[in-house]
Write a protein that holds these residues in place. Structure first.
Motif, mmCIF file in Angstrom:
data_model
loop_
_atom_site.group_PDB
_atom_site.id
_atom_site.type_symbol
_atom_site.label_atom_id
_atom_site.label_comp_id
_atom_site.label_asym_id
_atom_site.label_seq_id
_atom_site.Cartn_x
_atom_site.Cartn_y
_atom_site.Cartn_z
ATOM 1 N N GLY A 9 0.613 -1.382 -0.239
ATOM 2 C CA GLY A 9 0.139 0.063 0.004
ATOM 3 C C GLY A 9 0.525 1.276 -0.076
ATOM 4 N N TYR A 13 -2.049 7.489 0.582
ATOM 5 C CA TYR A 13 -1.721 8.564 1.456
ATOM 6 C C TYR A 13 -0.553 8.439 2.326
ATOM 7 N N VAL A 14 -0.736 7.358 3.604
ATOM 8 C CA VAL A 14 0.312 7.281 4.435
ATOM 9 C C VAL A 14 1.769 6.688 3.926
ATOM 10 N N ASP A 35 1.546 -2.632 -4.512
ATOM 11 C CA ASP A 35 0.205 -1.769 -4.448
ATOM 12 C C ASP A 35 -0.772 -2.226 -5.566
ATOM 13 N N ASN A 39 -6.670 2.383 -5.042
ATOM 14 C CA ASN A 39 -6.892 3.775 -4.427
ATOM 15 C C ASN A 39 -5.802 4.505 -4.598
ATOM 16 N N ALA A 40 -4.926 4.435 -5.624
ATOM 17 C CA ALA A 40 -3.967 5.073 -5.978
ATOM 18 C C ALA A 40 -3.964 5.505 -7.476
ATOM 19 N N VAL A 68 0.914 -5.498 -7.680
ATOM 20 C CA VAL A 68 0.210 -6.681 -6.987
ATOM 21 C C VAL A 68 -0.508 -6.616 -6.158
ATOM 22 N N ASP A 69 -1.636 -7.577 -5.930
ATOM 23 C CA ASP A 69 -2.822 -7.471 -5.038
ATOM 24 C C ASP A 69 -2.137 -8.286 -3.702
ATOM 25 N N ARG A 71 -3.694 -10.035 -1.870
ATOM 26 C CA ARG A 71 -4.418 -11.429 -1.814
ATOM 27 C C ARG A 71 -3.744 -12.497 -2.689
ATOM 28 N N PHE A 91 0.570 -1.399 4.813
ATOM 29 C CA PHE A 91 -0.596 -0.264 4.636
ATOM 30 C C PHE A 91 -1.746 -0.698 4.096
ATOM 31 N N LYS A 95 -10.276 1.402 3.554
ATOM 32 C CA LYS A 95 -10.202 2.227 4.959
ATOM 33 C C LYS A 95 -11.563 3.067 5.023
ATOM 34 N N VAL A 110 -10.026 -8.283 1.859
ATOM 35 C CA VAL A 110 -8.711 -7.433 1.739
ATOM 36 C C VAL A 110 -8.195 -7.202 3.050
ATOM 37 N N SER A 133 -0.406 -1.039 10.089
ATOM 38 C CA SER A 133 -1.154 0.139 10.195
ATOM 39 C C SER A 133 -2.542 -0.303 10.836
ATOM 40 N N SER A 135 -5.506 1.597 13.995
ATOM 41 C CA SER A 135 -6.365 2.522 14.078
ATOM 42 C C SER A 135 -6.850 2.746 15.403
ATOM 43 N N ASN A 211 -13.764 12.270 5.425
ATOM 44 C CA ASN A 211 -13.051 12.883 6.482
ATOM 45 C C ASN A 211 -13.283 14.246 6.300
HETATM 46 P P1 NAD Z 1 -4.960 4.756 1.235
HETATM 47 O O1 NAD Z 1 -6.530 4.215 0.604
HETATM 48 O O2 NAD Z 1 -4.574 5.968 0.565
HETATM 49 O O3 NAD Z 1 -3.756 3.746 0.955
HETATM 50 C C1 NAD Z 1 -4.008 2.332 0.923
HETATM 51 C C2 NAD Z 1 -3.190 1.875 -0.180
HETATM 52 O O4 NAD Z 1 -3.267 0.331 -0.307
HETATM 53 C C3 NAD Z 1 -3.691 2.229 -1.841
HETATM 54 O O5 NAD Z 1 -2.623 2.617 -2.451
HETATM 55 C C4 NAD Z 1 -4.411 1.036 -2.328
HETATM 56 O O6 NAD Z 1 -4.376 1.050 -3.821
HETATM 57 C C5 NAD Z 1 -3.870 -0.121 -1.756
HETATM 58 N N1 NAD Z 1 -4.564 -1.178 -1.620
HETATM 59 C C6 NAD Z 1 -5.888 -1.411 -1.169
HETATM 60 N N2 NAD Z 1 -6.115 -2.577 -1.362
HETATM 61 C C7 NAD Z 1 -4.964 -3.519 -1.900
HETATM 62 C C8 NAD Z 1 -4.786 -4.803 -2.149
HETATM 63 N N3 NAD Z 1 -5.540 -5.897 -1.971
HETATM 64 N N4 NAD Z 1 -3.553 -5.112 -2.402
HETATM 65 C C9 NAD Z 1 -2.553 -4.148 -2.726
HETATM 66 N N5 NAD Z 1 -2.723 -2.893 -2.259
HETATM 67 C C10 NAD Z 1 -4.116 -2.509 -2.029
HETATM 68 O O7 NAD Z 1 -5.195 4.735 2.624
HETATM 69 P P2 NAD Z 1 -4.457 5.589 3.745
HETATM 70 O O8 NAD Z 1 -4.966 6.650 4.277
HETATM 71 O O9 NAD Z 1 -2.927 5.732 3.450
HETATM 72 O O10 NAD Z 1 -4.189 4.435 4.799
HETATM 73 C C11 NAD Z 1 -3.023 3.605 4.957
HETATM 74 C C12 NAD Z 1 -3.354 2.457 6.152
HETATM 75 O O11 NAD Z 1 -3.491 3.284 7.298
HETATM 76 C C13 NAD Z 1 -4.664 1.538 5.903
HETATM 77 O O12 NAD Z 1 -4.223 0.331 6.571
HETATM 78 C C14 NAD Z 1 -5.636 2.278 6.871
HETATM 79 O O13 NAD Z 1 -6.644 1.490 7.520
HETATM 80 C C15 NAD Z 1 -4.675 2.983 7.943
HETATM 81 N N6 NAD Z 1 -5.369 4.013 8.654
HETATM 82 C C16 NAD Z 1 -5.490 5.083 7.910
HETATM 83 C C17 NAD Z 1 -6.032 6.274 8.611
HETATM 84 C C18 NAD Z 1 -6.501 7.542 7.800
HETATM 85 O O14 NAD Z 1 -7.156 8.329 8.549
HETATM 86 N N7 NAD Z 1 -5.995 7.654 6.679
HETATM 87 C C19 NAD Z 1 -6.333 6.201 10.092
HETATM 88 C C20 NAD Z 1 -5.956 5.148 10.884
HETATM 89 C C21 NAD Z 1 -5.379 3.892 10.079
#
Ligand code: NAD
Ligand code: WQD
Length: 353
Positions: A9, A13-14, A35, A39-40, A68-69, A71, A91, A95, A110, A133, A135, A211
């Motif tokens: 991931g 964002y993070v 990734d 969601n990118a 790559v996924d 899963r 990550f 979410k 997922v 990651s 929460s 958010n």
């Molecule tokens: P995000 O959606 O921007 O990033 C998640 C990334 O994972 C994306 O790039 C997406 O393409 C990738 N992804 C999703 N499913 C996938 C899969 N099956 N295989 C491979 N890649 C996959 O989200 P974020 O805000 O960056 O959050 C990152 C992590 O932090 C998540 O686990 C989220 O639960 C956790 N988190 C986020 C927040 C927040 O408010 N942003 C708060 C607490 C925890």
């Protein structure tokens, strides 16, 4: 072969901010991102997602990327064959809390099944160190404030998203109890906001943001007409919801510290650590802070509470200082200014229009 850090991931964002933070360190980290870009943003004529390409530009360093996924066990295992993976930052997840209520199966497939596949492949390749990651949502309705890591988890959570985070932590605890080779650092994020100081990467929610901060910034840039404030009748100083907002770059640097902790031989087992500032701000305070940082007026209307919302939560941050030697340094004004620099420079996120 140099040792690498696998980041699932990492185009998110993070994740992208953490890749930047790792590459900005003096240590020569070798980064491998997996990734599925669900969601990118990745332009059709590019081999890497836009956030990764931008981080490479900003740092002048290369990032290995695999579409790559998590899963897909076979393709994930192939990535481990190509690199000497020392540890993993996980990550990758779905979410969106509201979406998870409508699509529980996708979220459990997922967030839980994908995580189990990752653990299985890690074990097959002899990799036993992971940063996860998590929460603050795993705490449910706070029974005391500030919330420390001993607070009960799994109580009163309503969304499949929150449950998936809780279930994954329970699975990780059991795995660590079953085999002392494992070290898991589960970072419980409070509310990440903000963007890299360059304004080149930031939060890019698809559709209408759920958010608060991205919603406010889209009102400020004129993409949305007004903010709806979900309730002003909570037991908080001004009646609106209070949260512990943490700058995403502070959060990213917390992951750098967690990697250093993973490398210490004495840290086997499961460790949950809050990543927050320890300070809560209300919705109305966030609106005022963003208006001051952006110079834009944020029109808003107070409406009823959002289902599932809690009144207030903010972190006890003493354990993160003790175990990681890390604390946040960026202010609410930094969070708002950096968000505004990203949003005003990229009104449509990574897509050019
Ligand atoms: P995000 O959606 O921007 O990033 C998640 C990334 O994972 C994306 O790039 C997406 O393409 C990738 N992804 C999703 N499913 C996938 C899969 N099956 N295989 C491979 N890649 C996959 O989200 P974020 O805000 O960056 O959050 C990152 C992590 O932090 C998540 O686990 C989220 O639960 C956790 N988190 C986020 C927040 C927040 O408010 N942003 C708060 C607490 C925890
Ligand atoms: C913050 C405050 C709202 C939007 C969520 C997830 C959590 C984690 C972080 C992934 C609340 C109010 C919001 C709006 C508003 N994500 N608000 N109008 O709900 O604390 O946490 O994101 O792990 O799991 O639950 O963050 O930004 O949605 O809300 O009034 O349009 O802003 O009521 O008080 P939340 P949020």
């Amino acid at each position: 072969m140099a040792s690498s850090i696998l980041i699932t991931g990492g185009a998110g964002y993070v994740g992208s901010h953490t890749v930047a933070a790792l590459l900005e360190q003096s240590e020569p980290y070798e980064i491998v991102v997996v990734d599925n870009v669900s969601n990118a943003y990745m332009a059709e004529d590019q081999m890497k997602p836009e956030p990764i390409r931008i981080v490479e530009e900003l740092t002048g360093k290369n990032v290995h990327f695999y579409n790559v996924d998590i899963r897909d066990a076979e393709k994930l295992s192939e990535v481990f064959n190509q690199h000497n993976i020392e540890c993993v930052i996980h990550f990758a997840a779905l979410k969106a809390v509201g979406e998870s209520v409508a699509k529980p199966m996708e979220y459990y497939q997922v967030n839980i099944s994908g995580t189990c596949t990752l653990f299985d492949i890690m074990r097959k390749h002899g990799v036993y160190k992971l940063v996860y990651s998590s929460s603050s949502t795993v705490y449910g309705e706070p029974q005391m404030l500030p919330i420390n890591e001993s607070h009960p988890t799994g109580l009163g959570m309503t969304s499949p998203y929150g449950k998936s985070k809780f279930f994954c932590e329970e699975i990780m605890k059991d795995i660590c109890r079953s085999d002392t080779k494992w070290t898991v650092v589960s970072l419980r994020y409070f509310n990440p906001v903000g963007a890299h100081r360059s304004g080149r990467i930031g939060e890019h929610p698809s559709g209408i943001p759920n958010n608060l901060m991205p919603y406010i910034s889209q009102v400020a840039v004129g993409r949305l007409p007004e903010l709806l404030v979900f309730g002003a009748d909570y037991e908080t100083p001004d009646g609106t919801g209070v949260r512990d907002y943490i700058h995403v770059v502070d959060l990213a640097e917390g992951h750098v510290s967690a990697i250093r902790l993973l490398r210490l031989p004495s840290t086997a087992g499961f460790h949950a650590i809050n990543l927050g500032t320890g300070v809560g701000y209300s919705v109305l305070q966030m609106i005022k802070a963003f208006e001051e940082a952006s110079g834009r007026k944020i029109p808003y209307r107070i409406v009823g509470r959002r289902a599932g919302d809690i009144a207030a939560n903010y972190a006890d941050v003493s354990l993160s200082l003790k175990l990681l030697g890390w604390r946040t340094t960026r202010t609410l004004d930094d969070m708002c200014r950096d968000t505004w620099r990203w949003q005003s420079g990229n009104p449509h996120g990574f897509k050019k229009s």
